[in-house]
Design a protein around this motif. Structure first.
Motif, PDB file in Angstrom:
ATOM      1  N   GLN A 159       0.166  -1.350  -1.573  1.00  0.00           N
ATOM      2  CA  GLN A 159       1.070  -1.300  -2.719  1.00  0.00           C
ATOM      3  C   GLN A 159       1.736   0.072  -2.826  1.00  0.00           C
ATOM      4  OE1 GLN A 159      -0.573  -2.899  -6.294  1.00  0.00           O
ATOM      5  NE2 GLN A 159       1.068  -2.139  -7.593  1.00  0.00           N
ATOM      6  N   GLU A 160       0.982   1.144  -2.558  1.00  0.00           N
ATOM      7  CA  GLU A 160       1.574   2.482  -2.581  1.00  0.00           C
ATOM      8  C   GLU A 160       2.583   2.649  -1.449  1.00  0.00           C
ATOM      9  OE1 GLU A 160      -2.049   5.187  -4.443  1.00  0.00           O
ATOM     10  OE2 GLU A 160      -2.109   4.580  -2.334  1.00  0.00           O
ATOM     11  N   PHE A 161       2.252   2.099  -0.292  1.00  0.00           N
ATOM     12  CA  PHE A 161       3.192   2.175   0.825  1.00  0.00           C
ATOM     13  C   PHE A 161       4.448   1.354   0.531  1.00  0.00           C
ATOM     14  CE2 PHE A 161       4.754   0.684   5.004  1.00  0.00           C
ATOM     15  CZ  PHE A 161       5.056   1.912   5.557  1.00  0.00           C
ATOM     16  N   GLY A 162       4.272   0.205  -0.120  1.00  0.00           N
ATOM     17  CA  GLY A 162       5.432  -0.578  -0.540  1.00  0.00           C
ATOM     18  C   GLY A 162       6.297   0.191  -1.519  1.00  0.00           C
ATOM     19  N   SER A 163       5.680   1.000  -2.370  1.00  0.00           N
ATOM     20  CA  SER A 163       6.444   1.839  -3.301  1.00  0.00           C
ATOM     21  C   SER A 163       7.291   2.859  -2.548  1.00  0.00           C
ATOM     22  CB  SER A 163       5.496   2.555  -4.262  1.00  0.00           C
ATOM     23  OG  SER A 163       4.756   1.640  -5.038  1.00  0.00           O
ATOM     24  N   ALA A 164       6.748   3.413  -1.453  1.00  0.00           N
ATOM     25  CA  ALA A 164       7.514   4.364  -0.645  1.00  0.00           C
ATOM     26  C   ALA A 164       8.710   3.687  -0.002  1.00  0.00           C
ATOM     27  CB  ALA A 164       6.613   4.986   0.425  1.00  0.00           C
ATOM     28  N   THR A 190       9.292  -3.802   6.577  1.00  0.00           N
ATOM     29  CA  THR A 190       8.129  -3.181   5.943  1.00  0.00           C
ATOM     30  C   THR A 190       6.815  -3.812   6.384  1.00  0.00           C
ATOM     31  OG1 THR A 190       9.501  -2.744   4.004  1.00  0.00           O
ATOM     32  CG2 THR A 190       7.128  -2.514   3.729  1.00  0.00           C
ATOM     33  N   TRP A 191       6.755  -5.148   6.421  1.00  0.00           N
ATOM     34  CA  TRP A 191       5.455  -5.804   6.506  1.00  0.00           C
ATOM     35  C   TRP A 191       5.166  -6.527   7.813  1.00  0.00           C
ATOM     36  CZ3 TRP A 191       2.648  -3.437   3.483  1.00  0.00           C
ATOM     37  CH2 TRP A 191       3.031  -3.095   2.184  1.00  0.00           C
ATOM     38  N   VAL A 192       6.183  -6.867   8.619  1.00  0.00           N
ATOM     39  CA  VAL A 192       5.880  -7.542   9.880  1.00  0.00           C
ATOM     40  C   VAL A 192       5.044  -6.664  10.815  1.00  0.00           C
ATOM     41  CG1 VAL A 192       6.912  -8.405  12.034  1.00  0.00           C
ATOM     42  CG2 VAL A 192       7.714  -9.258   9.832  1.00  0.00           C
ATOM     43  N   PRO A 193       5.351  -5.347  10.960  1.00  0.00           N
ATOM     44  CA  PRO A 193       4.457  -4.530  11.807  1.00  0.00           C
ATOM     45  C   PRO A 193       3.010  -4.536  11.316  1.00  0.00           C
ATOM     46  CG  PRO A 193       6.520  -3.374  11.433  1.00  0.00           C
ATOM     47  CD  PRO A 193       6.533  -4.572  10.526  1.00  0.00           C
ATOM     48  N   ASP A 194       2.821  -4.436   9.994  1.00  0.00           N
ATOM     49  CA  ASP A 194       1.456  -4.446   9.456  1.00  0.00           C
ATOM     50  C   ASP A 194       0.814  -5.816   9.631  1.00  0.00           C
ATOM     51  OD1 ASP A 194      -0.715  -3.191   7.748  1.00  0.00           O
ATOM     52  OD2 ASP A 194      -0.187  -4.922   6.504  1.00  0.00           O
ATOM     53  N   TYR A 195       1.589  -6.887   9.457  1.00  0.00           N
ATOM     54  CA  TYR A 195       1.068  -8.248   9.624  1.00  0.00           C
ATOM     55  C   TYR A 195       0.560  -8.454  11.049  1.00  0.00           C
ATOM     56  CZ  TYR A 195       1.187 -13.328  10.294  1.00  0.00           C
ATOM     57  OH  TYR A 195       0.879 -14.625  10.618  1.00  0.00           O
ATOM     58  N   LEU A 196       1.374  -8.060  12.033  1.00  0.00           N
ATOM     59  CA  LEU A 196       0.977  -8.258  13.429  1.00  0.00           C
ATOM     60  C   LEU A 196      -0.183  -7.340  13.820  1.00  0.00           C
ATOM     61  CD1 LEU A 196       4.516  -8.519  15.097  1.00  0.00           C
ATOM     62  CD2 LEU A 196       2.979 -10.387  14.467  1.00  0.00           C
ATOM     63  N   HIS A 197      -0.160  -6.093  13.341  1.00  0.00           N
ATOM     64  CA  HIS A 197      -1.165  -5.116  13.751  1.00  0.00           C
ATOM     65  C   HIS A 197      -2.491  -5.308  13.011  1.00  0.00           C
ATOM     66  CE1 HIS A 197      -2.674  -1.334  15.348  1.00  0.00           C
ATOM     67  NE2 HIS A 197      -2.970  -0.923  14.127  1.00  0.00           N
ATOM     68  N   THR A 198      -2.397  -5.465  11.676  1.00  0.00           N
ATOM     69  CA  THR A 198      -3.612  -5.513  10.858  1.00  0.00           C
ATOM     70  C   THR A 198      -4.161  -6.927  10.710  1.00  0.00           C
ATOM     71  OG1 THR A 198      -2.841  -3.587   9.612  1.00  0.00           O
ATOM     72  CG2 THR A 198      -4.599  -4.893   8.625  1.00  0.00           C
ATOM     73  N   ALA A 199      -3.295  -7.879  10.357  1.00  0.00           N
ATOM     74  CA  ALA A 199      -3.763  -9.239  10.096  1.00  0.00           C
ATOM     75  C   ALA A 199      -4.100  -9.988  11.373  1.00  0.00           C
ATOM     76  CB  ALA A 199      -2.708 -10.005   9.294  1.00  0.00           C
ATOM     77  N   LEU A 200      -3.277  -9.793  12.435  1.00  0.00           N
ATOM     78  CA  LEU A 200      -3.501 -10.537  13.674  1.00  0.00           C
ATOM     79  C   LEU A 200      -4.175  -9.705  14.753  1.00  0.00           C
ATOM     80  CD1 LEU A 200      -0.196 -12.622  13.980  1.00  0.00           C
ATOM     81  CD2 LEU A 200      -2.318 -13.180  12.777  1.00  0.00           C
ATOM     82  N   LEU A 226       7.598   1.295  11.121  1.00  0.00           N
ATOM     83  CA  LEU A 226       6.965   1.494  12.425  1.00  0.00           C
ATOM     84  C   LEU A 226       5.839   2.518  12.359  1.00  0.00           C
ATOM     85  CD1 LEU A 226      10.211   1.469  14.583  1.00  0.00           C
ATOM     86  CD2 LEU A 226       8.406  -0.262  14.617  1.00  0.00           C
ATOM     87  N   ALA A 227       6.029   3.540  11.528  1.00  0.00           N
ATOM     88  CA  ALA A 227       5.002   4.570  11.376  1.00  0.00           C
ATOM     89  C   ALA A 227       4.014   4.233  10.267  1.00  0.00           C
ATOM     90  CB  ALA A 227       5.658   5.917  11.085  1.00  0.00           C
ATOM     91  N   GLY A 228       4.156   3.052   9.657  1.00  0.00           N
ATOM     92  CA  GLY A 228       3.370   2.694   8.492  1.00  0.00           C
ATOM     93  C   GLY A 228       1.865   2.836   8.632  1.00  0.00           C
ATOM     94  N   PRO A 229       1.235   2.239   9.660  1.00  0.00           N
ATOM     95  CA  PRO A 229      -0.226   2.358   9.772  1.00  0.00           C
ATOM     96  C   PRO A 229      -0.704   3.808   9.846  1.00  0.00           C
ATOM     97  CG  PRO A 229       0.578   0.594  11.185  1.00  0.00           C
ATOM     98  CD  PRO A 229       1.789   1.305  10.650  1.00  0.00           C
ATOM     99  N   GLU A 230       0.022   4.647  10.622  1.00  0.00           N
ATOM    100  CA  GLU A 230      -0.369   6.062  10.735  1.00  0.00           C
ATOM    101  C   GLU A 230      -0.152   6.811   9.428  1.00  0.00           C
ATOM    102  OE1 GLU A 230       1.388   4.424  12.915  1.00  0.00           O
ATOM    103  OE2 GLU A 230       0.127   4.458  14.715  1.00  0.00           O
ATOM    104  N   ILE A 231       0.957   6.505   8.741  1.00  0.00           N
ATOM    105  CA  ILE A 231       1.233   7.168   7.458  1.00  0.00           C
ATOM    106  C   ILE A 231       0.172   6.787   6.422  1.00  0.00           C
ATOM    107  CG2 ILE A 231       2.854   7.299   5.520  1.00  0.00           C
ATOM    108  CD1 ILE A 231       5.119   6.985   7.531  1.00  0.00           C
ATOM    109  N   MET A 232      -0.145   5.498   6.321  1.00  0.00           N
ATOM    110  CA  MET A 232      -1.148   5.055   5.351  1.00  0.00           C
ATOM    111  C   MET A 232      -2.514   5.676   5.643  1.00  0.00           C
ATOM    112  SD  MET A 232      -0.274   1.041   4.403  1.00  0.00           S
ATOM    113  CE  MET A 232       0.026   0.434   6.052  1.00  0.00           C
ATOM    114  N   LYS A 233      -2.837   5.783   6.923  1.00  0.00           N
ATOM    115  CA  LYS A 233      -4.133   6.355   7.289  1.00  0.00           C
ATOM    116  C   LYS A 233      -4.192   7.842   6.957  1.00  0.00           C
ATOM    117  CE  LYS A 233      -7.258   6.969  11.233  1.00  0.00           C
ATOM    118  NZ  LYS A 233      -7.454   6.707  12.691  1.00  0.00           N
ATOM    119  N   GLU A 234      -3.139   8.600   7.337  1.00  0.00           N
ATOM    120  CA  GLU A 234      -3.162  10.055   7.134  1.00  0.00           C
ATOM    121  C   GLU A 234      -3.047  10.430   5.665  1.00  0.00           C
ATOM    122  OE1 GLU A 234      -0.429  13.943   8.244  1.00  0.00           O
ATOM    123  OE2 GLU A 234      -0.735  12.398   9.778  1.00  0.00           O
ATOM    124  N   LEU A 235      -2.202   9.708   4.920  1.00  0.00           N
ATOM    125  CA  LEU A 235      -1.981  10.049   3.517  1.00  0.00           C
ATOM    126  C   LEU A 235      -2.899   9.290   2.567  1.00  0.00           C
ATOM    127  CD1 LEU A 235       1.936  10.290   3.408  1.00  0.00           C
ATOM    128  CD2 LEU A 235       0.247  12.060   3.961  1.00  0.00           C
TER     129      LEU A 235
END
Length: 440
Positions: free
Chosen positions: A56-61, A249-259, A42-51
């Motif tokens: 792939q790195e986020f998937g590693s986390a 892991t990926w449905v939030p990013d799919y809906l937010h980023t891809a769609l 759920l916090a993925g987009p904000e975490i990826m942006k800030e860090l």
């Protein structure tokens, strides 16, 4: 004088005092458990942006959560022969709450994130099998399908409650406080459990320091784990863990980023999908309860229904991510795509039928530990597929075609090999109270 074994204890009805209150407490246990898992996605987009992380790195986390998950699930479950499950569950809740604390530190970066996810996974790995083992100390074999479904509803409810709540926390206080919120929830549950928890009348005895118990009978652990039903259930649960991890892991990013969906709409869609998982689990548990509680063998065994639902879930995944138009995606996620979830109930109750009570915790923990490897692999594999595709939508289509194929294959194998009553009879597992003798 040694205490009586399970066969000498009085029969326990599903409505016995303490049975359903315990099930409700363990439901909340699983709610907090899966809220912990969902917070990173759920916090993925904000975490990826800030860090400054790529997918792939986020998937590693996310995968780091499962680094010790399997080993911990197996190791702690083996301790159920020596330590009461009430104590183990309390220790887990305290440990995973403490693991969230470092992320509140403003300077905590990618390395701290990885370390805390590893610690969190080690604390949460044994949660589901030890909780199920404790629950089965209250319910006889024939009455376990519905309480097992209730226990697993906590997984879906945890995500459903966490999605809107943590989305609000992230928007109002920042993503770090999302970790603080689930930490406080874990500590609150631990306090209630410490005050109210007790073992059920059908709980197996704990071994003495020499490892002896009064009723150490039945097949060896190795024979149980290599039974066709256990192997089929384990692979089916591997596929479900793969799907659950991919969704978190990926449905939030799919809906937010891809769609291009907003954060609020993404959180709502994730919550609705999780509520659908809960509804499917409860409906399956209620439908399975009537035949398993009767005196005759049902025409459609729960394990057969689980296999069929896995294959329907595979078809739904293709419709959502590959063939379906945008307006169909949320209805499919809130319906057919949730159909794979009951396989977790089916797998746990099937393995519990084959294992004697004193080996049940070890068997459930080993199956969960090995099958949860799917959750380790899934974020890494799917993240690499999406990043390698160049275009996110095409990458997600390929990733979910692979997921659908895995679900379909595991459903086919479960339909052929998942026969717990037959395997229990072949291995000579003692028939527990509430179980029907096997008839070929």
């Amino acid at each position: 004088m040694r205490s009586a074994g399970p066969k000498e204890r009085p029969a326990l009805a599903a409505h016995a005092p303490g049975a359903w209150p315990t099930a409700r407490l363990l439901l909340l246990f699983m709610v907090v458990n899966f809220a912990d898992k969902a917070v990173l996605g759920l916090a993925g987009p904000e975490i990826m942006k800030e860090l400054g992380l790529n997918r792939q790195e986020f998937g590693s986390a996310q995968a780091a959560f499962y680094a010790l998950f399997s080993l911990s699930a197996i190791g702690v479950s083996l301790l159920t022969r020596r330590i009461r499950s009430t104590v183990l569950l309390l220790a887990m809740a305290l440990a995973w709450s403490a693991a969230q604390l470092p992320m509140l530190w403003p300077a905590a970066g990618f390395g701290v994130l990885i370390a805390t996810r590893v610690l969190l996974g080690a604390a949460e790995g044994p949660a589901a099998p030890v909780a199920a083992h404790h629950l089965y100390g209250w319910f006889p074999q024939r009455d376990r399908t519905l309480p097992t479904a209730v226990l697993l509803v906590g997984a879906a409810a945890g995500v459903a409650l966490a999605a809107p709540a943590l989305t609000w926390v992230i928007a109002a206080w920042g993503w770090r406080w999302a970790f603080g919120a689930v930490e406080l929830a874990g500590l609150a549950w631990a306090l209630v459990w410490a005050l109210r928890a007790r073992e059920g009348p059908l709980a197996p005895q704990v071994a003495d320091p020499a490892g002896r118990v009064a009723y150490d009978t039945g097949p060896a652990l190795g024979r149980i784990l290599t039974a066709p039903s256990v192997l089929a259930a384990g692979f089916a649960c591997f596929a479900v863990y793969w799907q659950i991890s991919a969704q978190l892991t990926w449905v939030p990013d799919y809906l937010h980023t891809a769609l291009g969906w907003s954060s609020g709409a993404t959180g709502l869609a994730v919550a609705l999908g999780s509520l659908a998982n809960a509804a499917v689990l409860l409906t399956h548990g209620l439908l399975a309860r009537r035949p398993t509680a009767g005196r005759t063998r049902p025409r459609l065994l729960p394990e057969g229904s689980g296999a069929g639902l896995l294959m329907l879930g595979a078809a739904a995944a293709v419709a959502v991510f590959v063939a379906g138009p945008p307006w169909l995606k949320v209805p499919m996620m809130c319906g057919p795509m949730a159909l794979a979830a009951p396989m977790m109930t089916v797998g746990q109750t099937a393995c519990a039928r084959i294992a004697p009570a004193h080996r049940r915790g070890a068997v459930l923990g080993t199956v969960v530990g090995l099958s949860s490897v799917g959750a380790v692999i899934s974020p890494l594999v799917l993240g690499r597929i999406v990043d390698g595709a160049g275009e996110a939508v095409a990458g997600y289509e390929r990733a979910w075609l692979l997921t659908a194929a895995l679900l379909a294959l595991s459903g086919t194998l479960a339909a052929v090999f998942l026969r717990p009553e037959r395997d229990a009879h072949r291995l000579g597992t003692p028939v527990e109270q509430g179980s029907q003798p096997y008839r070929a």
